[in-house]
Design a protein around this motif. Sequence first.
Motif, PDB file in Angstrom:
ATOM      1  N   LEU A   1     119.123 -15.265 -66.480  1.00 37.66           N
ATOM      2  CA  LEU A   1     117.927 -14.649 -65.890  1.00 37.66           C
ATOM      3  C   LEU A   1     117.397 -15.476 -64.723  1.00 37.66           C
ATOM      4  CD1 LEU A   1     115.962 -13.333 -68.981  1.00 37.66           C
ATOM      5  CD2 LEU A   1     116.475 -12.024 -66.924  1.00 37.66           C
ATOM      6  N   ALA A   2     117.436 -16.787 -64.878  1.00 40.29           N
ATOM      7  CA  ALA A   2     116.938 -17.669 -63.814  1.00 40.29           C
ATOM      8  C   ALA A   2     117.826 -17.598 -62.568  1.00 40.29           C
ATOM      9  CB  ALA A   2     116.850 -19.107 -64.316  1.00 40.29           C
ATOM     10  N   MET A   3     119.048 -17.133 -62.743  1.00 38.89           N
ATOM     11  CA  MET A   3     119.989 -17.060 -61.625  1.00 38.89           C
ATOM     12  C   MET A   3     120.066 -15.671 -60.991  1.00 38.89           C
ATOM     13  SD  MET A   3     123.048 -19.398 -63.214  1.00 38.89           S
ATOM     14  CE  MET A   3     124.119 -19.156 -61.817  1.00 38.89           C
ATOM     15  N   VAL A   4     119.332 -14.696 -61.528  1.00 40.26           N
ATOM     16  CA  VAL A   4     119.382 -13.335 -60.974  1.00 40.26           C
ATOM     17  C   VAL A   4     118.807 -13.354 -59.562  1.00 40.26           C
ATOM     18  CG1 VAL A   4     118.449 -10.993 -61.173  1.00 40.26           C
ATOM     19  CG2 VAL A   4     119.261 -12.186 -63.214  1.00 40.26           C
TER      20      VAL A   4
ATOM     21  N   SER B   1     117.872  -7.688 -57.702  1.00 35.42           N
ATOM     22  CA  SER B   1     118.863  -7.220 -58.684  1.00 35.42           C
ATOM     23  C   SER B   1     118.141  -6.728 -59.935  1.00 35.42           C
ATOM     24  CB  SER B   1     119.843  -8.337 -59.049  1.00 35.42           C
ATOM     25  OG  SER B   1     120.578  -8.737 -57.942  1.00 35.42           O
ATOM     26  N   VAL B   2     117.438  -5.631 -59.778  1.00 33.40           N
ATOM     27  CA  VAL B   2     116.581  -5.105 -60.839  1.00 33.40           C
ATOM     28  C   VAL B   2     117.390  -4.701 -62.066  1.00 33.40           C
ATOM     29  CG1 VAL B   2     114.904  -3.305 -61.418  1.00 33.40           C
ATOM     30  CG2 VAL B   2     114.870  -4.367 -59.154  1.00 33.40           C
TER      31      VAL B   2
ATOM     32  N   ARG C   1     118.698  -5.527 -67.681  1.00 38.33           N
ATOM     33  CA  ARG C   1     119.726  -5.601 -68.725  1.00 38.33           C
ATOM     34  C   ARG C   1     119.617  -6.910 -69.492  1.00 38.33           C
ATOM     35  NH1 ARG C   1     124.398  -8.053 -68.506  1.00 38.33           N
ATOM     36  NH2 ARG C   1     124.379  -8.166 -66.255  1.00 38.33           N
ATOM     37  N   LEU C   2     119.444  -8.012 -68.790  1.00 34.41           N
ATOM     38  CA  LEU C   2     119.302  -9.315 -69.448  1.00 34.41           C
ATOM     39  C   LEU C   2     118.006  -9.391 -70.257  1.00 34.41           C
ATOM     40  CD1 LEU C   2     120.614 -11.615 -66.582  1.00 34.41           C
ATOM     41  CD2 LEU C   2     121.725 -11.188 -68.788  1.00 34.41           C
TER      42      LEU C   2
END
Length: 142
Positions: free
Chosen positions: A29-32, A36-37, A42-43
């Motif tokens: 999540l921190a790398m999304v 990138s909704v 999804r995560l």
Amino acid sequence: MLWIKALHIVFIASWFAGLFYLPRIFVNLAMVPPGSVAERERLLLMSRKLYRFMTLLAVPALALGLWLWLGYGIGLGPGSGWMHAKLLIVLLLMAYHWYCGRLLKRFAHGEELRGHVWFRWFNEAPVLMMLAAVILVVVKPF
């Protein structure tokens, strides 16, 4: 008593699977990348479902441990310093679990969080706590 021990171990192992994996999802999540909704949603969905499931696993794990401790007297009496240390680790694990829930809420609200490297280190805490707890229970060093 052996049935209680066996079930306790199964629920602990299952709870730990969540404690190991949820922070790994936090790394992702921190790398999304911004925008990138779909990936983020999804995560977040995976995280919510896993957090709910691991909470359901933690309840019987803790209840069975309490049953072993108080019902059968495991870790009571002289030479039970190991149990006091293990109970401290259990409290730390419960706090870690709770904090994962707080982090999940912050991710869901889009609040600025720490970077993926911090979450990689955060992910190592339950491994170290499990190692310490197993050593305390098996070796009973004090």
